[in-house]
Design a protein around this motif. Structure first.
Motif, PDB file in Angstrom:
ATOM      1  N   ARG A  27      -1.835 -14.837 -27.759  1.00  0.00           N
ATOM      2  CA  ARG A  27      -1.619 -16.233 -28.156  1.00  0.00           C
ATOM      3  C   ARG A  27      -1.963 -17.200 -27.031  1.00  0.00           C
ATOM      4  O   ARG A  27      -2.341 -18.351 -27.273  1.00  0.00           O
ATOM      5  N   PHE A  28      -1.816 -16.751 -25.795  1.00  0.00           N
ATOM      6  CA  PHE A  28      -1.861 -17.651 -24.648  1.00  0.00           C
ATOM      7  C   PHE A  28      -3.141 -17.523 -23.835  1.00  0.00           C
ATOM      8  O   PHE A  28      -3.343 -18.260 -22.881  1.00  0.00           O
ATOM      9  N   ARG A  29      -3.997 -16.570 -24.182  1.00  0.00           N
ATOM     10  CA  ARG A  29      -5.340 -16.431 -23.630  1.00  0.00           C
ATOM     11  C   ARG A  29      -5.368 -16.407 -22.094  1.00  0.00           C
ATOM     12  O   ARG A  29      -6.113 -17.145 -21.461  1.00  0.00           O
ATOM     13  N   PRO A  30      -4.542 -15.545 -21.477  1.00  0.00           N
ATOM     14  CA  PRO A  30      -4.566 -15.461 -20.017  1.00  0.00           C
ATOM     15  C   PRO A  30      -5.758 -14.650 -19.532  1.00  0.00           C
ATOM     16  O   PRO A  30      -6.337 -13.844 -20.281  1.00  0.00           O
ATOM     17  N   ASN A  31      -6.130 -14.842 -18.283  1.00  0.00           N
ATOM     18  CA  ASN A  31      -7.067 -13.936 -17.630  1.00  0.00           C
ATOM     19  C   ASN A  31      -6.336 -12.750 -17.012  1.00  0.00           C
ATOM     20  O   ASN A  31      -6.806 -11.620 -17.083  1.00  0.00           O
ATOM     21  N   LEU A  32      -5.201 -13.028 -16.395  1.00  0.00           N
ATOM     22  CA  LEU A  32      -4.416 -11.985 -15.734  1.00  0.00           C
ATOM     23  C   LEU A  32      -2.989 -12.002 -16.257  1.00  0.00           C
ATOM     24  O   LEU A  32      -2.379 -13.069 -16.376  1.00  0.00           O
ATOM     25  N   VAL A  33      -2.474 -10.823 -16.568  1.00  0.00           N
ATOM     26  CA  VAL A  33      -1.057 -10.674 -16.893  1.00  0.00           C
ATOM     27  C   VAL A  33      -0.453  -9.751 -15.844  1.00  0.00           C
ATOM     28  O   VAL A  33      -0.941  -8.644 -15.621  1.00  0.00           O
ATOM     29  N   LEU A  34       0.612 -10.238 -15.191  1.00  0.00           N
ATOM     30  CA  LEU A  34       1.297  -9.446 -14.181  1.00  0.00           C
ATOM     31  C   LEU A  34       2.604  -8.913 -14.742  1.00  0.00           C
ATOM     32  O   LEU A  34       3.400  -9.675 -15.307  1.00  0.00           O
TER      33      LEU A  34
END
Length: 244
Positions: free
Chosen positions: A152-159
């Motif tokens: 939903r949030f279209r991140p490049n990186l998820v930590l």
């Protein structure tokens, strides 16, 4: 000195803005972000108007189309279909049938030089969008019956921040540098959200409560935007460490 911030649990790029992205095992982060990220946009073929899924209902189904990088070009796929060259006749016909009007995929200025007329990006943004599992968990606690998914949030990186981090952790990192793999980023500002977060995607229902919850609980910000201090390769499992 540095502080452990988490490990990379997802790495995304979105070759065509507004369309679904692709998960990567590893990727190079350059001065402008993840290599191949947001090199093209979609537009109304007749008017040249840029897609705005957060503004116009006719564009809401854009994330149902997937995009991936293929050499120097892009490929797209509709649910249940095959991958097609983004600028080919088959892709144009499939997109027209999907949206109900002629649609073109065009390069952003300075992007892929395939001879087609450039289209302006939907918005100017920092190079990298970073999101944590802590923030996703916080939103799930606020909306326990909602489908909270990173797509939903279209991140490049998820930590993955582990069990110790609570709440919207990355909001407190603004102004600091963070080393991830070979790259180093500067955390610049919150990622202010728009109605795109509510839009339905494959396996994700439309849900207008999501944007309202973010706005009321974290001042419209969800995730953070980062500039690139040192380019380098980032891979799943890489540790992220914050400078003090």
């Amino acid at each position: 000195m540095t502080d452990f911030a988490g490990k990379v649990t997802a790495l995304w790029r979105y070759p065509v803005s507004s369309l679904g992205g692709e998960r990567l095992e590893a990727g190079h982060i350059g001065p402008d972000g993840v290599a191949g990220d947001r090199r093209w946009g979609i537009a109304d073929a007749e008017t040249g108007g840029v897609a705005g899924p957060e503004r116009e209902k006719r564009w809401r189904i854009a994330p149902e189309v997937s995009a991936r990088l293929a050499g120097e070009g892009a490929e797209i796929r509709l649910a249940g279909g095959d991958w097609m060259r983004a600028g080919g006749e088959a892709a144009r016909a499939a997109l027209a049938a999907h949206f109900g009007f002629p649609v073109e995929i065009r390069p952003h200025p300075g992007g892929a030089g395939d001879g087609s007329k450039p289209v302006q990006p939907r918005y100017e943004r920092a190079a990298i969008h970073l999101l944590t599992t802590s923030s996703l968990a916080a939103l799930r606690r606020i909306l326990p019956d909602a489908v909270i998914d990173e797509r939903r949030f279209r991140p490049n990186l998820v930590l993955d921040t582990g069990d110790d981090a609570v709440g919207f952790a990355e909001t407190g990192w603004i102004g600091r540098r963070i080393g991830i793999g070979e790259a180093e980023l500067r955390i610049v500002e919150p990622c202010e959200r728009c109605a795109f977060t509510m839009i339905g995607q494959p396996d994700l229902p439309f849900d207008k409560r999501i944007l309202a919850a973010i706005s009321s609980e974290n001042g419209k910000g969800f995730g953070v935007l980062c500039s690139v201090v040192r380019p380098g390769t980032v891979a799943l499992g890489d540790e992220a460490r914050l400078s003090r």
